[in-house]
Motif scaffolding. Structure first.
Motif, PDB file in Angstrom:
ATOM      1  N   ALA A 477       0.907  -1.300  -0.084  1.00  0.00           N
ATOM      2  CA  ALA A 477       0.044  -0.172   0.120  1.00  0.00           C
ATOM      3  C   ALA A 477       1.005   1.112   0.020  1.00  0.00           C
ATOM      4  CB  ALA A 477      -0.964   0.011   1.119  1.00  0.00           C
ATOM      5  N   THR A 481       1.061   4.287  -2.808  1.00  0.00           N
ATOM      6  CA  THR A 481       0.791   5.726  -2.670  1.00  0.00           C
ATOM      7  C   THR A 481       2.091   6.478  -2.766  1.00  0.00           C
ATOM      8  OG1 THR A 481      -0.458   4.964  -0.878  1.00  0.00           O
ATOM      9  CG2 THR A 481      -0.015   6.889  -0.835  1.00  0.00           C
ATOM     10  N   GLN A 523      -9.154   7.326  -4.410  1.00  0.00           N
ATOM     11  CA  GLN A 523      -9.171   5.962  -4.911  1.00  0.00           C
ATOM     12  C   GLN A 523      -8.636   5.908  -6.381  1.00  0.00           C
ATOM     13  OE1 GLN A 523     -10.096   3.720  -2.779  1.00  0.00           O
ATOM     14  NE2 GLN A 523     -11.147   2.117  -3.675  1.00  0.00           N
ATOM     15  N   ILE A 526      -4.865   6.365  -5.816  1.00  0.00           N
ATOM     16  CA  ILE A 526      -3.995   5.027  -5.425  1.00  0.00           C
ATOM     17  C   ILE A 526      -4.212   4.093  -6.607  1.00  0.00           C
ATOM     18  CG2 ILE A 526      -4.031   3.346  -3.719  1.00  0.00           C
ATOM     19  CD1 ILE A 526      -3.832   5.736  -2.355  1.00  0.00           C
TER      20      ILE A 526
END
Lengths: 594, 86
Positions: A477, A481, A523, A526
């Motif tokens: 993650a 990012t 979203q 990302i």
């Protein structure tokens, strides 16, 4: 309409091209990695004519968005053999963007070896100028000469002698507002790629440029307002906060206390002289010397965090910028050196010669391990850089090719590297998540690729136990990012506030969407990050990387690290899960084809 | 004894102002002592003056209420060095 500037070093021609539709919404790392993925054969030699150096400002660079002056540099890395993006502050990003240029692509190779050129880019176009007078010169002199020739205030991107000599530890330098050589896209040897193109420097003069088109000014304004608010209120990034007061070097005492501060070639997690080189000590000395030194220095115009500094000699005259955490650690604790003035000398030399401070710190520490000089021998380290690396002696060429090359040359087995790239200043045996990032990142050992230190040690962006081993989801993650943030032009340090303050991240995304004229949710941002790291991964696979390359060095799984006496024990299947596309979050990326 | 390492402006509680010197305060151990008690004995308000605390090199989000053991090392950072906070 923004353009791509293509520079062909084989026939010394330049041309401007329209931006293909598929690149319209990209910037920074997203754009450099996409162009490398599309145009560079993964099996090409990194220093041959088929590799390309791609330089791209971020999506919002060149606007008034705060702290957004990062320039991304991309190519196939001669250090790792994989794809590389390394970014830096300084003057270049905003000026390239304001000339209406989305990326500069440098390709080909001059037929005549040993000739160097300067690329000048301004409102009237671009041209290649002979640079024989700059050949062999260090970056401080190059910056001085180019400001004299092209006018004060122009941005300079350049390489030192190490880049000319095609050393794999060579970085690409960008000047700052004081025309100091010190902002480096240091990692991965992209300075050697630039050198292999015969390009000594790029001068960017943005006077009279068209500026950056903002398609939805209302959304853009709303975005930067939210982001500015988050940055100015978060404890890490605010004025008088930790980064602004002490610089990134505030981390010395923190990582040392955590037992995760690599010392003497990663043989301990605590340095007994840490207090001599900490951010607190650095700030105190700068203020006491009360001369040309300063803390709270912006590395590029419009930065509101201002974590950089300017270090002064004992007599108060300016010495070097910047005494940041990684450089002070690499050339300090990792070499057993506990004297900030000596470390300043070493950083100055790296910046002048044009080598990455992290890679050279790892390399000198490996040389110390090999017995070439004792740990703590600062004058010996200075000699290695100034007399060997700078002049390209046989020993200098060994050192200038990084810690893996040096370890092999001298039979050292404790070499802290992944995919050929030396590790930064966080011990993976004490902070497991950063070890997962080092192991799996498309970049090789790189803390910025997925800074899990934030939740593991700093309590920022969630909380995680540094000693727990289930870190695939966390690292993945953060890697995604980060790939998005690296594409925006914003500094990664904005992540501290955007991870904790949801409106901050919304603001970051809205400001990008405002420039591009799209409606992005967080979203969507990302998802873009995931698409970027997926492309990078596929490039690396085609370049020959397998899961076996996603591992930390053997010694870290066997040698317990004091003071916690732990080894790196994240299981292989956990590491493999990071880039197992079937395990990626479907709600974000949808069904991703392997 | 409890070995307390102080950083930033908390160094003054160890009588130190020069950040090059280690700022360490030793607090006698007794059973039932919490981290917050140790800090109060030094004169530090554990709620208002402290950002984050390491116990034997382990960052602990709930450090203040933890019982200390004889020989423990605490690392204590002030609010204005709040890279660490919870």
């Amino acid at each position: 309409m923004a353009k791509l500037l293509r520079v062909n070093m084989t026939d010394l021609s330049v041309r401007f091209e329209d931006v293909p539709e598929k690149y319209a919404l990209l910037g920074g790392r997203g754009l450099t990695s996409s162009i490398i993925y599309d145009e560079v054969p993964p099996l090409c030699h990194p220093l041959g004519p088929d590799n390309k150096l791609v330089i791209a400002p971020g999506i919002v660079s060149g606007t008034k968005a705060p702290t957004s002056g990062r320039t991304s540099f991309g190519g196939k890395s001669p250090l790792t053999g994989g794809i590389k993006e390394s970014n830096a502050g300084g003057l270049s990003s905003q000026k390239i963007a304001r000339l209406g240029i989305k990326a500069i692509i440098v390709e080909g190779q001059p037929k005549e070896k040993g000739r160097f050129y300067v690329l000048r880019v301004d409102k009237d176009g671009a041209r290649l100028l002979p640079a024989d007078h700059l050949k062999g010169k260090g970056m401080y002199e190059v910056c001085d000469l180019l400001w004299k020739e092209h006018g004060e205030g122009v941005a300079i991107i350049g390489i030192g002698p190490a880049g000319e000599m095609l050393m794999s530890a060579a970085g690409i330098c960008v000047n700052d507002q004081e025309n100091t050589a010190g902002r480096y896209a240091g990692r991965g040897g992209l300075g050697a790629v630039m050198g292999s193109k015969g390009l000594k420097a790029i001068v960017i003069d943005d006077r009279g440029g068209p500026g950056v088109e903002i398609k939805n000014p209302e959304l853009f304004e709303q975005g930067i307002k939210k982001l500015t608010q988050a940055s100015l209120t978060h404890d890490v990034t605010k004025k008088g906060g930790a980064l602004n007061t002490y610089g990134t070097n505030v981390l010395v005492n923190i990582m040392n206390e955590a037992g995760g501060y690599p010392t003497r070639n990663f043989s301990s997690g605590r340095f007994e002289l840490a207090s001599q080189i900490s951010g607190e000590t650095k700030a105190e000395i700068i203020h006491k010397r009360n001369g040309e030194g300063m803390t709270g220095h912006p590395c590029h115009p419009g930065c509101i965090i201002q974590c950089s500094d300017r270090w002064a000699n004992p007599d108060g005259t300016f010495k070097v910028s910047v005494m940041e955490y990684e450089s002070v650690w690499a050339l300090g604790a990792n070499c057993g050196i506990g004297d900030l003035d000596k470390i300043a000398d070493l950083i100055w030399l790296c910046n002048d010669i044009g080598v990455d401070t992290i890679e050279m710190g790892d390399t000198i520490a490996v040389a110390m391990e090999a017995g070439l000089l004792p740990f703590g021998d600062a004058d010996g380290a200075i000699r290695l850089l100034n007399e060997e690396v700078r002049h390209g002696t046989p020993l200098g060429r060994i050192l200038g090719n990084g810690c893996v090359f040096t370890g092999r040359a001298f039979g050292v087995t404790r070499v802290p590297a992944v995919k050929g790239q030396g590790m930064p200043a966080y011990e993976p045996r004490a902070v497991k998540g950063i070890g997962v990032t080092y192991a799996t990142s498309t970049m090789g050992a790189d803390h910025t690729a997925g800074y899990t230190i934030a939740p593991e040690i700093l309590g920022v962006g969630g909380k995680a136990d540094p000693f727990a081993v289930q870190k695939a989801d966390l690292s993945r993650a953060f890697q995604a990012t980060t790939a998005f943030i690296d594409s925006t032009g914003y500094c990664l340090f904005d992540a501290f506030c955007v991870l904790d303050i949801p409106e901050g991240f919304e603001g970051m995304v809205e400001s990008c969407a405002g420039v591009l004229g799209v409606n992005w949710t967080t979203q969507d941002a990302i998802r873009l990050g995931y698409e970027i790291i997926r492309k990078e991964r596929l490039f690396n696979e085609a370049a020959g990387f397998t899961r076996a390359h996603d591992r930390l060095p053997d010694f870290m799984t066997k040698e317990p690290l004091p003071p916690h006496n732990t080894v790196f024990d994240v299981p292989p299947e956990e590491l493999d899960a990071v880039y197992d596309f079937s395990k990626w979050p479907k709600e974000v990326v949808g069904e991703v084809a392997g | 004894m409890i070995e307390v390492h102080l950083y930033g402006d908390l160094r003054r509680y160890a009588g130190k102002t020069d950040p090059r010197e280690e700022a360490i305060v030793w607090v006698p151990y007794r059973p039932g002592l919490t981290v917050a008690d140790v800090l109060r004995e030094i004169g530090i308000d554990p709620e208002r003056q402290v950002s984050n605390i390491f116990i034997n090199g382990h960052y602990d989000y709930h450090a203040r209420s933890r019982l200390v053991q004889d020989g423990d090392r605490l690392g204590v950072f002030p609010r204005n060095m709040a890279l660490l906070y919870c």
